[in-house]
Motif scaffolding. Structure first.
Motif, PDB file in Angstrom:
ATOM      1  N   LYS A 126       0.837  -1.196   0.000  1.00  0.00           N
ATOM      2  CA  LYS A 126       0.000   0.000   0.000  1.00  0.00           C
ATOM      3  C   LYS A 126       0.875   1.251   0.000  1.00  0.00           C
ATOM      4  O   LYS A 126       2.053   1.207   0.358  1.00  0.00           O
ATOM      5  N   SER A 127       0.289   2.353  -0.379  1.00  0.00           N
ATOM      6  CA  SER A 127       1.029   3.607  -0.485  1.00  0.00           C
ATOM      7  C   SER A 127       1.725   3.961   0.829  1.00  0.00           C
ATOM      8  O   SER A 127       1.113   3.922   1.905  1.00  0.00           O
ATOM      9  N   GLY A 128       3.012   4.282   0.743  1.00  0.00           N
ATOM     10  CA  GLY A 128       3.777   4.687   1.913  1.00  0.00           C
ATOM     11  C   GLY A 128       4.377   3.551   2.715  1.00  0.00           C
ATOM     12  O   GLY A 128       5.063   3.787   3.708  1.00  0.00           O
ATOM     13  N   ILE A 129       4.123   2.298   2.308  1.00  0.00           N
ATOM     14  CA  ILE A 129       4.607   1.138   3.066  1.00  0.00           C
ATOM     15  C   ILE A 129       5.754   0.454   2.316  1.00  0.00           C
ATOM     16  O   ILE A 129       5.703   0.286   1.097  1.00  0.00           O
ATOM     17  N   THR A 130       6.772   0.090   3.078  1.00  0.00           N
ATOM     18  CA  THR A 130       7.851  -0.754   2.570  1.00  0.00           C
ATOM     19  C   THR A 130       7.940  -1.968   3.476  1.00  0.00           C
ATOM     20  O   THR A 130       8.066  -1.825   4.692  1.00  0.00           O
ATOM     21  N   CYS A 131       7.831  -3.164   2.914  1.00  0.00           N
ATOM     22  CA  CYS A 131       7.874  -4.371   3.728  1.00  0.00           C
ATOM     23  C   CYS A 131       8.442  -5.527   2.911  1.00  0.00           C
ATOM     24  O   CYS A 131       8.668  -5.400   1.700  1.00  0.00           O
ATOM     25  N   TYR A 132       8.629  -6.648   3.585  1.00  0.00           N
ATOM     26  CA  TYR A 132       9.254  -7.810   2.949  1.00  0.00           C
ATOM     27  C   TYR A 132       8.367  -9.042   3.113  1.00  0.00           C
ATOM     28  O   TYR A 132       7.868  -9.316   4.209  1.00  0.00           O
ATOM     29  N   LEU A 133       8.186  -9.767   2.021  1.00  0.00           N
ATOM     30  CA  LEU A 133       7.531 -11.073   2.078  1.00  0.00           C
ATOM     31  C   LEU A 133       8.602 -12.086   2.464  1.00  0.00           C
ATOM     32  O   LEU A 133       9.328 -12.615   1.630  1.00  0.00           O
ATOM     33  N   ASP A 134       8.732 -12.313   3.776  1.00  0.00           N
ATOM     34  CA  ASP A 134       9.789 -13.212   4.233  1.00  0.00           C
ATOM     35  C   ASP A 134       9.284 -14.622   4.487  1.00  0.00           C
ATOM     36  O   ASP A 134      10.047 -15.494   4.888  1.00  0.00           O
ATOM     37  N   VAL A 135       7.989 -14.862   4.266  1.00  0.00           N
ATOM     38  CA  VAL A 135       7.456 -16.227   4.260  1.00  0.00           C
ATOM     39  C   VAL A 135       7.177 -16.573   2.804  1.00  0.00           C
ATOM     40  O   VAL A 135       6.431 -15.883   2.110  1.00  0.00           O
TER      41      VAL A 135
END
Length: 231
Positions: A126-135
């Motif tokens: 989503k806008s403004g989010i940085t994350c990692y798919l670590d599963v």
């Protein structure tokens, strides 16, 4: 002789009158003294009460002020400490960043014709989010029953996948892997980034799916790797 008696009687009358006058004067003085005493005692009592009230109010006020200030300092310290700890512990996963929760992502579903037909799910932060798919593999199911849970087939897979801005990840879902006429129809699919995610997403399918022993691929940035097949 009579004149002496008369004179003596006159002196007795005058003496009696003097005694009476003296008694009246004494009584009046006593009353005045009592009034004066009461008058002087009253201001003293008022002053004492006023002084006590003022002292009590003055001592209470700083105490209340001190308590409020102390509470504010304690709360601020606890709050900031707790927040910092949470950010430190939960904000970093495995040293590379925040894990993607399902509610951090926007999903789209398209129907594809390859491999007998499957659904391609695209995930984007989503806008403004940085994350990692670590599963590596998403949790996917049709309905709430165990028979609707999709089994992973191990295709594709990158760990971790960084999602931010226009970056996307793909997974492929095949709703039916049997040749029988068995199966149940569903109009939605449930997807989550992990098995225990408290906020799974329920996605509307582009068409009605006949579901029987579904399978799902790993996440991948290459959509060609997410065509689900049983090998």
């Amino acid at each position: 002789m009579r004149s002496r008696l008369a004179a003596r009687s006159a002196r007795l009358v005058l003496a009696a009158a003097a005694v009476t006058a003296l008694a009246a004067t004494t009584t009046a003085c006593d009353n005045d003294d009592a009034a004066d005493a009461g008058s002087s005692a009253a201001p003293s009592a008022v002053a004492s009460a006023g002084s006590g009230g003022s002292g009590s109010s003055s001592s209470d006020s700083p105490s209340a002020s001190g308590s409020s200030t102390g509470g504010s300092n304690s709360s601020g310290s606890d709050s900031s400490g707790s927040t910092d700890k949470t950010d430190s512990d939960d904000g970093k996963k495995g040293g590379y960043g925040q894990s993607c929760g399902t509610n951090d992502l926007d999903f789209t579903v398209t129907s594809e014709s390859q491999a007998g037909g499957y659904y391609l799910v695209t995930a984007k932060a989503k806008s403004g989010i940085t994350c990692y798919l670590d599963v590596n593999t998403p949790s996917v199911s049709f309905g709430s029953g165990a028979e609707g849970v999709a089994s992973p087939v191990g295709q594709g897979g990158e760990d971790p996948i960084k999602l931010t801005g226009s970056a996307v990840a793909y997974t492929g879902i095949s709703p039916k892997t049997t040749n029988s006429n068995d199966g149940k129809e569903f109009e939605n699919v449930i997807i989550a980034t992990t098995d225990d995610d408290p906020d799974p997403a329920e996605l509307k399918l582009p068409d009605t799916a006949n579901v029987d022993k579904p399978i799902v691929t790993n996440w991948s940035t290459n959509r060609a790797e997410t065509v689900p097949v049983i090998v």
